[in-house]
Design a protein around this motif. Structure first.
Motif, PDB file in Angstrom:
ATOM      1  N   VAL A  95       0.376   8.570   5.572  1.00 27.36           N
ATOM      2  CA  VAL A  95      -0.479   7.610   5.864  1.00 27.36           C
ATOM      3  C   VAL A  95      -1.186   6.547   4.881  1.00 27.36           C
ATOM      4  CG1 VAL A  95      -2.731   7.269   7.083  1.00 27.36           C
ATOM      5  CG2 VAL A  95      -1.091   9.044   8.004  1.00 27.36           C
ATOM      6  N   GLY A  96      -1.456   7.274   3.671  1.00 24.43           N
ATOM      7  CA  GLY A  96      -1.949   6.617   2.423  1.00 24.43           C
ATOM      8  C   GLY A  96      -0.855   5.868   1.891  1.00 24.43           C
ATOM      9  N   GLY A  97       0.337   5.959   1.987  1.00 21.27           N
ATOM     10  CA  GLY A  97       1.171   5.301   1.538  1.00 21.27           C
ATOM     11  C   GLY A  97       1.499   3.934   2.430  1.00 21.27           C
ATOM     12  N   THR A  98       1.518   4.171   3.868  1.00 16.80           N
ATOM     13  CA  THR A  98       1.467   2.962   4.629  1.00 16.80           C
ATOM     14  C   THR A  98       0.277   2.100   4.445  1.00 16.80           C
ATOM     15  OG1 THR A  98       2.883   4.525   6.126  1.00 16.80           O
ATOM     16  CG2 THR A  98       1.780   2.330   7.225  1.00 16.80           C
ATOM     17  N   ILE A  99      -0.692   2.649   4.362  1.00 23.97           N
ATOM     18  CA  ILE A  99      -2.106   1.759   4.240  1.00 23.97           C
ATOM     19  C   ILE A  99      -1.843   0.936   3.013  1.00 23.97           C
ATOM     20  CG2 ILE A  99      -4.422   1.597   4.100  1.00 23.97           C
ATOM     21  CD1 ILE A  99      -4.348   4.015   6.181  1.00 23.97           C
ATOM     22  N   PHE A 100      -1.697   1.538   1.743  1.00 22.86           N
ATOM     23  CA  PHE A 100      -1.725   1.131   0.415  1.00 22.86           C
ATOM     24  C   PHE A 100      -0.403   0.550  -0.370  1.00 22.86           C
ATOM     25  CE2 PHE A 100      -5.610   3.916   1.089  1.00 22.86           C
ATOM     26  CZ  PHE A 100      -6.574   3.083   1.088  1.00 22.86           C
ATOM     27  N   GLY A 101       0.588   0.808   0.451  1.00 15.96           N
ATOM     28  CA  GLY A 101       2.042   0.581   0.083  1.00 15.96           C
ATOM     29  C   GLY A 101       2.062  -0.765  -0.658  1.00 15.96           C
ATOM     30  N   ASP A 102       1.788  -1.729  -0.164  1.00 15.93           N
ATOM     31  CA  ASP A 102       1.922  -2.934  -0.816  1.00 15.93           C
ATOM     32  C   ASP A 102       1.007  -3.325  -2.229  1.00 15.93           C
ATOM     33  OD1 ASP A 102       3.151  -5.037   1.349  1.00 15.93           O
ATOM     34  OD2 ASP A 102       1.822  -3.922   2.529  1.00 15.93           O
ATOM     35  N   TRP A 103      -0.046  -2.679  -2.161  1.00 15.27           N
ATOM     36  CA  TRP A 103      -0.981  -2.679  -3.292  1.00 15.27           C
ATOM     37  C   TRP A 103      -0.441  -1.953  -4.394  1.00 15.27           C
ATOM     38  CZ3 TRP A 103      -4.028   1.129  -5.773  1.00 15.27           C
ATOM     39  CH2 TRP A 103      -4.744   0.551  -6.693  1.00 15.27           C
ATOM     40  N   VAL A 104       0.084  -0.753  -4.000  1.00 14.07           N
ATOM     41  CA  VAL A 104       0.531   0.206  -5.147  1.00 14.07           C
ATOM     42  C   VAL A 104       1.862  -0.435  -5.977  1.00 14.07           C
ATOM     43  CG1 VAL A 104       1.690   2.451  -5.348  1.00 14.07           C
ATOM     44  CG2 VAL A 104      -0.286   2.278  -4.058  1.00 14.07           C
ATOM     45  N   ILE A 105       2.854  -0.926  -5.103  1.00 10.18           N
ATOM     46  CA  ILE A 105       3.925  -1.365  -5.727  1.00 10.18           C
ATOM     47  C   ILE A 105       3.838  -2.765  -6.388  1.00 10.18           C
ATOM     48  CG2 ILE A 105       6.250  -2.536  -5.084  1.00 10.18           C
ATOM     49  CD1 ILE A 105       6.164   0.527  -4.728  1.00 10.18           C
ATOM     50  N   ARG A 106       2.943  -3.605  -6.049  1.00  8.30           N
ATOM     51  CA  ARG A 106       2.501  -4.935  -6.637  1.00  8.30           C
ATOM     52  C   ARG A 106       1.788  -4.461  -8.032  1.00  8.30           C
ATOM     53  NH1 ARG A 106       1.307  -7.992  -1.026  1.00  8.30           N
ATOM     54  NH2 ARG A 106       3.030  -8.419  -0.473  1.00  8.30           N
ATOM     55  N   VAL A 107       0.805  -3.586  -8.098  1.00 10.39           N
ATOM     56  CA  VAL A 107       0.130  -3.090  -8.904  1.00 10.39           C
ATOM     57  C   VAL A 107       1.157  -2.816 -10.128  1.00 10.39           C
ATOM     58  CG1 VAL A 107      -1.610  -1.714 -10.091  1.00 10.39           C
ATOM     59  CG2 VAL A 107      -2.150  -3.115  -8.050  1.00 10.39           C
ATOM     60  N   MET A 108       1.952  -1.644  -9.831  1.00  5.28           N
ATOM     61  CA  MET A 108       2.665  -0.903 -10.629  1.00  5.28           C
ATOM     62  C   MET A 108       3.834  -1.908 -11.439  1.00  5.28           C
ATOM     63  SD  MET A 108       1.108   1.846 -10.957  1.00  5.28           S
ATOM     64  CE  MET A 108       2.238   3.336 -11.271  1.00  5.28           C
ATOM     65  N   TYR A 109       4.607  -2.670 -10.302  1.00  2.97           N
ATOM     66  CA  TYR A 109       5.859  -3.075 -10.904  1.00  2.97           C
ATOM     67  C   TYR A 109       5.653  -4.968 -11.249  1.00  2.97           C
ATOM     68  CZ  TYR A 109       8.326   0.969  -9.572  1.00  2.97           C
ATOM     69  OH  TYR A 109       8.925   2.466  -9.353  1.00  2.97           O
ATOM     70  N   LYS A 110       4.429  -5.185 -10.726  1.00  2.00           N
ATOM     71  CA  LYS A 110       4.151  -6.890 -11.090  1.00  2.00           C
ATOM     72  C   LYS A 110       5.453  -7.420 -10.529  1.00  2.00           C
ATOM     73  CE  LYS A 110       0.686  -5.776 -13.625  1.00  2.00           C
ATOM     74  NZ  LYS A 110      -0.828  -6.171 -13.031  1.00  2.00           N
TER      75      LYS A 110
ATOM     76  N   MET B 274       8.717   5.526  -6.354  1.00  2.00           N
ATOM     77  CA  MET B 274       7.407   5.955  -6.103  1.00  2.00           C
ATOM     78  C   MET B 274       7.551   6.836  -4.845  1.00  2.00           C
ATOM     79  SD  MET B 274       5.630   4.348  -8.242  1.00  2.00           S
ATOM     80  CE  MET B 274       4.034   4.190  -7.412  1.00  2.00           C
ATOM     81  N   SER B 275       8.113   6.414  -3.668  1.00  2.00           N
ATOM     82  CA  SER B 275       8.192   7.342  -2.355  1.00  2.00           C
ATOM     83  C   SER B 275       8.263   8.877  -2.716  1.00  2.00           C
ATOM     84  CB  SER B 275       9.109   6.766  -1.513  1.00  2.00           C
ATOM     85  OG  SER B 275       8.981   7.513  -0.322  1.00  2.00           O
ATOM     86  N   GLU B 276       9.341   9.101  -3.534  1.00  2.00           N
ATOM     87  CA  GLU B 276       9.871  10.375  -4.107  1.00  2.00           C
ATOM     88  C   GLU B 276       9.068  11.054  -4.837  1.00  2.00           C
ATOM     89  OE1 GLU B 276      13.657  10.082  -5.065  1.00  2.00           O
ATOM     90  OE2 GLU B 276      14.393  10.004  -2.748  1.00  2.00           O
TER      91      GLU B 276
ATOM     92  N   PHE C 219       9.128   1.036   0.401  1.00  2.00           N
ATOM     93  CA  PHE C 219       8.286   1.994   0.171  1.00  2.00           C
ATOM     94  C   PHE C 219       7.562   2.506   1.429  1.00  2.00           C
ATOM     95  CE2 PHE C 219       3.856   3.617  -0.834  1.00  2.00           C
ATOM     96  CZ  PHE C 219       4.185   4.564  -1.592  1.00  2.00           C
ATOM     97  N   LYS C 220       6.969   1.589   2.164  1.00  2.00           N
ATOM     98  CA  LYS C 220       6.294   1.921   3.308  1.00  2.00           C
ATOM     99  C   LYS C 220       7.208   2.306   4.423  1.00  2.00           C
ATOM    100  CE  LYS C 220       4.337  -2.243   3.824  1.00  2.00           C
ATOM    101  NZ  LYS C 220       3.221  -3.157   4.530  1.00  2.00           N
ATOM    102  N   ILE C 221       8.407   2.158   4.412  1.00  2.00           N
ATOM    103  CA  ILE C 221       9.306   2.898   5.423  1.00  2.00           C
ATOM    104  C   ILE C 221       9.574   4.299   4.918  1.00  2.00           C
ATOM    105  CG2 ILE C 221      11.618   2.765   6.316  1.00  2.00           C
ATOM    106  CD1 ILE C 221      11.332  -0.198   6.213  1.00  2.00           C
ATOM    107  N   HIS C 222      10.030   4.338   3.636  1.00  4.71           N
ATOM    108  CA  HIS C 222      10.681   5.512   2.836  1.00  4.71           C
ATOM    109  C   HIS C 222       9.743   6.572   2.945  1.00  4.71           C
ATOM    110  CE1 HIS C 222      12.675   8.095  -0.181  1.00  4.71           C
ATOM    111  NE2 HIS C 222      13.900   7.515   0.606  1.00  4.71           N
ATOM    112  N   ILE C 223       8.268   6.426   2.701  1.00  2.00           N
ATOM    113  CA  ILE C 223       7.271   7.247   2.496  1.00  2.00           C
ATOM    114  C   ILE C 223       7.128   8.214   3.618  1.00  2.00           C
ATOM    115  CG2 ILE C 223       5.413   5.833   3.441  1.00  2.00           C
ATOM    116  CD1 ILE C 223       5.121   7.880   0.310  1.00  2.00           C
ATOM    117  N   TRP C 224       7.707   7.923   4.926  1.00  4.03           N
ATOM    118  CA  TRP C 224       7.621   8.698   5.966  1.00  4.03           C
ATOM    119  C   TRP C 224       8.668   9.704   5.716  1.00  4.03           C
ATOM    120  CZ3 TRP C 224       3.495   9.546   9.161  1.00  4.03           C
ATOM    121  CH2 TRP C 224       2.712   8.710   9.039  1.00  4.03           C
TER     122      TRP C 224
END
Length: 434
Positions: free
Chosen positions: A305-320, A256-258, A330-335
């Protein structure tokens, strides 16, 4: 740009290139998430592990020729068939080495199922030899053919993957999809090349061309091998130090990060001919580089910045369920996006300037830094430690990029790229093309 016609061409090529990468990412995210849910973290990691093992050896197939061949086709168009033919057979021979090397490596470390998956994935490299056609389309600024090809391939492969999920197919079927996609892509590349009025049977192999290409590409081969090792060692070391479930969580987060990495690749591939053609006009070249840097850096900052703010929501919605460890990674690697975006643009400048050797020093620094951090942080902090290692390495690499070649000019271009006026100028280019 120097004139409206040239601007039209580069803008159009950029848009087509972005379309191709976007279609790949959309398929990778939407369908890839469905595959990840179906396989679960452990089996999903096996596919990701196989892709990483093969990727490390892929440099023996690509031979660092991608952007180099585009440059040669632009500057020596009279030898088009010889350049394309020689490149094709060089990549074909290298792909055989990839299959043998990747399979042998896996057989010495992994069980029979994992080795078989690595073998299936590695076979796709043979079909990828025909991607030399894409180099031709890039050299004439016709990215639409590559884009259309990828959209067709991804639509078909996505449908097949969904069918495999519906029919509860085993993991080997999904490993075969890498080979299936490479086959579809090669067929489409041949058809588009012929439709353009070209004939691949006119390609010629010449030993003098091999010598010419390798004399320029060996630094890229060396740096590419080093780069692949340090970019892919995280998942290989995770498999050594941790369990498959942790590896699956890490692979899901990194995928997701890449996903945004297509942006610098697409834009840089599209504008590369413009950078090469402006080589003798330094003022114009530096202006283009500054605008390119600005577009990529600001895009990376917004994504991070967007990945850091919404990272938890994005991963949980996508992968369940099953990927509870992925959001933190994800929130670390996105930088990594900021140094990756900038370094991609810097890399095409070095190729345009025929300064590929400098890239080797950058990759050696990155390799040593990444290996040291991985072996110390993964055992202590798990997959979060792997993410921290990768991010730290990329920022060390960014600093090296600024210092390694004309540091005063590099820092000036880098700092000027933060000026929003550059984005206004880019907007005017697009507006004038409407």
């Amino acid at each position: 740009m120097s004139n409206t016609s040239s601007s039209n061409k580069y803008v159009s090529n950029t848009l087509w290139s972005i379309l191709e990468k976007v279609s790949r990412i959309i398929s990778g995210i939407l369908v890839g998430v469905l595959v990840a849910r179906y396989l679960g973290p452990a089996q999903f990691f096996l596919i990701s592990y196989a892709l990483n093992v093969v990727a490390i050896f892929t440099i023996f197939s690509t031979l660092g020729l991608d952007s180099l061949v585009v440059r040669e086709l632009i500057t020596r168009n009279d030898r088009k068939n010889t350049i394309l033919g020689t490149t094709f057979f060089m990549r074909l021979a290298g792909s055989v080495i990839v299959v043998i090397a990747a399979t042998l490596y896996s057989s010495m470390r992994d069980n029979h199922q994992q080795t078989f998956i690595v073998f299936l994935v590695s076979l796709s490299i043979i079909l990828q030899s025909f991607t030399v056609v894409d180099f031709y389309f890039q050299s004439i600024v016709q990215g639409k053919y590559t884009a259309i090809n990828q959209v067709i391939t991804l639509l078909i492969s996505s449908a097949v993957k969904i069918y495999f999920i519906f029919t509860k197919a085993p993991i080997e079927y999904f490993a075969c999809m890498v080979l299936f996609e490479a086959t579809l892509t090669a067929i489409n590349q041949y058809l588009f090349y012929v439709r353009k009025g070209e004939n691949p049977f006119k390609w010629k192999f010449a030993f003098d061309e091999v010598k010419e290409l390798l004399s320029h590409s060996w630094p890229i081969i060396a740096s590419g091998l080093i780069m692949m090792v340090y970019q892919k060692m995280d998942q290989i070391l995770i498999k050594r130090f941790l369990d498959l479930n942790s590896g699956g969580n890490y692979a899901a987060a990194v995928r997701m990060s890449e996903a945004s990495y297509f942006i610098p690749v697409a834009i840089c591939a599209a504008v590369f001919p413009g950078i090469v053609n402006a080589k003798n006009n330094k003022e114009l070249q530096y202006k283009r580089l500054t605008q390119l840097y600005s577009l990529l850096i600001w895009s990376a900052i917004i994504i991070s910045v967007g990945g850091t703010i919404f990272g938890d929501w994005v991963i949980r919605v996508m992968y369940k369920q099953g990927y509870e460890l992925a959001p933190a990674v994800f929130k670390i690697h996105i930088w990594t996006t900021v140094p990756v975006f900038f370094s991609t643009a810097w890399g095409i400048w070095m190729i345009a300037e025929n300064k590929q050797r400098l890239i080797i020093f950058l990759q050696i620094i990155s390799l040593l830094c990444c290996f040291f951090l991985h072996i110390n942080l993964i055992p202590r902090f798990g997959i979060n430690g792997a993410a921290i290692s990768v991010v730290s390495t990329y920022y060390v690499g960014l600093l090296a990029v600024l210092i390694i070649y004309k540091p005063k000019l590099n820092f000036t271009l880098f700092l000027n790229a933060f000026n929003p006026v550059n984005l206004v100028d880019i907007y005017r280019y697009f507006k004038n093309d409407k």
